[in-house]
Design an enzyme around this catalytic site. Structure first.
Site, mmCIF file in Angstrom:
data_model
loop_
_atom_site.group_PDB
_atom_site.id
_atom_site.type_symbol
_atom_site.label_atom_id
_atom_site.label_comp_id
_atom_site.label_asym_id
_atom_site.label_seq_id
_atom_site.Cartn_x
_atom_site.Cartn_y
_atom_site.Cartn_z
ATOM 1 N N SER A 30 75.083 65.714 -11.231
ATOM 2 C CA SER A 30 75.455 63.966 -11.801
ATOM 3 C C SER A 30 75.962 64.197 -13.306
ATOM 4 O O SER A 30 75.285 64.688 -14.244
ATOM 5 C CB SER A 30 74.410 63.030 -11.537
ATOM 6 O OG SER A 30 75.204 61.747 -11.957
ATOM 7 N N ASN A 146 69.029 57.717 -9.670
ATOM 8 C CA ASN A 146 68.880 58.237 -11.092
ATOM 9 C C ASN A 146 67.634 57.431 -11.664
ATOM 10 O O ASN A 146 67.774 56.449 -12.312
ATOM 11 C CB ASN A 146 70.097 58.237 -12.068
ATOM 12 C CG ASN A 146 69.820 58.614 -13.389
ATOM 13 O OD1 ASN A 146 68.903 58.920 -13.857
ATOM 14 N ND2 ASN A 146 70.963 58.856 -14.161
ATOM 15 N N CYS A 149 67.118 58.748 -16.236
ATOM 16 C CA CYS A 149 67.971 58.984 -17.674
ATOM 17 C C CYS A 149 67.558 58.729 -18.854
ATOM 18 O O CYS A 149 66.889 57.614 -18.780
ATOM 19 C CB CYS A 149 69.338 58.572 -17.225
ATOM 20 S SG CYS A 149 70.559 58.961 -18.477
ATOM 21 N N GLY A 285 74.808 71.856 -13.579
ATOM 22 C CA GLY A 285 75.142 70.680 -14.372
ATOM 23 C C GLY A 285 75.704 70.954 -15.871
ATOM 24 O O GLY A 285 77.154 71.370 -15.616
#
Lengths: 307, 285
Positions: A30, A146, A149, A285
């Site tokens: 992501s 998520n 974060c 990522g």
């Protein structure tokens, strides 16, 4: 790359996470591949496409309301990674459902939608709406929550560090997601991650994604102040790989839930280390920001290893 | 935008030349395994390979592309460009190109162009002038001093200004002062110059001055921004710039990726009040 004697996995064979199959075990993480390459045409001589062999694209995180993101600068390059403070800039859930999700349906690769919110009930209502909108989308595989974060001001990195909160968010999402995968992405910014993973498993998620970025800060010696306007950000890249491997190992050995490994995976060798610990899949990522073909090249190298 | 841009290629090339063209600017030529077309204003993301590889590639506007050779101009300003400057001919360079929205080609309705290039902001405008320049266009380059000016790249049609009036080679001329002043004095020499299209690339003060010069005269103005970038291909949101939502007069704004919505922007679309000091640092680090 030399093929280790213990390596028998075919990363391009269908496998199951949650109720449905995915075509591969190497995904893009992501925030590092947007919503796939809509409107782009990127070619290379050594590989067919940035999607070749990829199991899933995990979207840039979507939040209930649009977010303009954090002030610039947002990226600090370090010798072994980068600290980011993007601040979850995104178009918001409504526009995502109306515009982005239909575009994702055109991708040849399955989509895992990353969601962030500040309250469990927001996760629940977003998942319910997503389920209504995506029910007929065969490539929508599931949701990644998520929960971690570190650069969103409200909640910050403390949000996902309590097992009770993690359990509440997972339970809220699970109740509206009967037939797709539910993955909880956890923070590494805790002394022990296994209690969080256990809480998520108990609340009904299908897998754990670990790790998110590590809280980090850099100082500009010219000014004597932090480089990022919000002082800290999320450190990612090769430098966090040992942290990621340790957290993944803790979850695999203590909780026994499927784990999707993330953290500084640049090469097929890096990916193998996560698979060696028992990860069912991995995500690429920061390397994907450097190279649009990073995940696809890792698949290619793992494929060569099998031949 | 409706612009048909060439396919972006991810290729590993070889350095064929990497040498200074002035006291501060270096030219890098990279031979790619295939020819890659580009539109002036587009850029490449470059990186070293192997142990020297940087976490992120660095953006460089494309100066020229001749067959399989792509050329760039850079100034050493940080860790990335320091490593780039150490590359010897034959060494490998990863190149993702072309990227971004170019300066449009002129059509019959395009007024004569005023080019304002500052320092390492020369490549996109040099490329545009070489390919699309027409009689009546005015090209101006601003450098720090005579030694900083890449004279070998600037044909006689280029006007040159310098901050410090030293080291001007014999046979060449340079105005002492701002490049916008030089352009205005050239334009107004024979009275009202009529409508112009201003195209600028360089440090932020130059871009602001170019935008103001155009706005005061109701001329269109395009600026090419030189933001730090993470990915260069639109996925990381690390290079955003503030643009007005509905053009001049609207108070709303949004973030635009300078890599995919730019690097060339209509100056009237940018929110110059929010365009802070951290923007446009004058080239990739």
């Amino acid at each position: 790359m030399k093929h280790p004697h213990w390596w028998t996995l075919d990363v391009e064979a269908p496998f199951t996470i949650g109720p449905r199959e995915l075509p591969g075990r190497v995904w893009t993480a992501s925030g590092c591949f947007a919503y796939g390459l809509t409107g782009h045409d990127i070619a290379a001589q050594d590989i067919d496409s940035p999607y070749a062999g990829i199991g899933a694209v995990v979207t840039k995180t979507v939040t209930p309301q649009p977010r303009p993101g954090n002030p610039m600068p947002r990226l600090v390059e370090m010798p072994v990674g980068a600290i980011n403070s993007i601040g979850l800039e995104n178009v918001g859930f409504e526009a995502f459902i109306a515009e982005t999700l239909p575009a994702l349906a055109e991708l040849a690769v399955p989509t895992v939608v990353s969601l962030a919110a500040t309250r469990p009930e927001e996760f629940g209502s977003m998942v319910a709406e997503l389920h209504a909108a995506g029910r007929d989308m065969p490539t929508w595989h599931g949701v990644e929550l998520n929960l971690s974060c570190p650069n969103v001001a409200e909640g910050g990195h403390d949000f996902g560090s309590s097992p009770e909160t993690v359990a509440a968010c997972v339970a809220a999402a699970r109740s509206h997601l009967p037939d797709r995968a539910l993955i909880a992405k956890l923070t590494p910014n805790v002394a022990r991650v296994a209690p969080l993973a256990a809480a998520a498993a108990e609340a009904g998620c299908d897998a754990i994604a670990a790790i998110n970025t590590v809280v980090g800060l850099d100082v500009d010696l010219k000014t004597g102040r932090p480089v990022l306007p919000r002082r800290f950000g999320g450190f990612s890249g090769a430098g966090i790989r040992p942290i990621a491997l340790a957290k993944v190992d803790e979850i695999v050995r203590e909780v026994g839930i499927p784990v999707v490994g993330i953290g500084g995976i640049d090469t097929a060798e890096d990916a193998l280390k996560f698979f060696a610990l028992g990860c069912v899949a991995i995500q690429v990522g920061t390397a994907q920001m450097r190279d649009p073909f990073a995940a696809a090249r890792i698949v290619q190298d793992l494929r060569r290893a099998e031949s | 935008m409706g612009l048909l841009t060439p396919t972006t290629w991810d290729l590993t090339g070889r350095v064929t030349a990497n040498a200074p063209v002035s006291s501060g600017l270096l030219r890098l030529d990279v031979e790619l395994p295939r020819s890659v077309t580009f539109e002036p204003g587009q850029f490449a993301m470059l990186n070293l390979t192997g142990a020297g590889q940087l976490v992120f590639r660095r953006p460089f506007s494309i100066l020229a592309s001749d067959g399989r050779t792509m050329s760039f101009l850079y100034r050493v300003v940080g860790r990335g460009t320091e490593r780039l400057a150490d590359l010897e001919p034959g060494e490998a360079v990863d190149c993702l190109a072309p990227l971004g929205k170019p300066f449009a080609a002129p059509d019959a309705a395009t007024p004569p162009v005023v080019i304002l290039a500052g320092g390492v902001g020369l490549p996109p405008l040099h490329a545009w002038l070489s390919r699309h320049g027409r009689p009546g266009d005015l090209a101006c380059f601003g450098g720090r001093d005579g030694g900083d000016v890449p004279w070998s790249l600037l044909s006689d049609e280029w006007r040159v200004s310098v901050d410090r009036d030293v080291d001007i080679p014999a046979g060449r001329q340079a105005h002492h002062g701002l490049v916008t002043e030089l352009a205005l004095s050239e334009l107004e020499r024979d009275g009202d110059p009529g409508p112009r299209l201003v195209m600028a690339c360089g440090p932020t003060p130059l871009l602001r001055a170019a935008a103001m010069l155009a706005r005061d005269r109701d001329w269109p103005c395009l600026v090419s921004l030189e933001e730090h970038m993470g990915c260069g291909y639109g996925v990381c949101k690390g290079c955003v710039v503030p643009v007005r939502l509905d053009g001049p007069g609207d108070s709303g704004w949004r973030n635009a990726n300078s890599c995919t919505e730019g690097p060339v922007f209509d100056a009237a679309d940018l929110d110059w009040e929010r365009f802070g000091a951290h923007h446009a640092t004058g080239g990739a680090a």
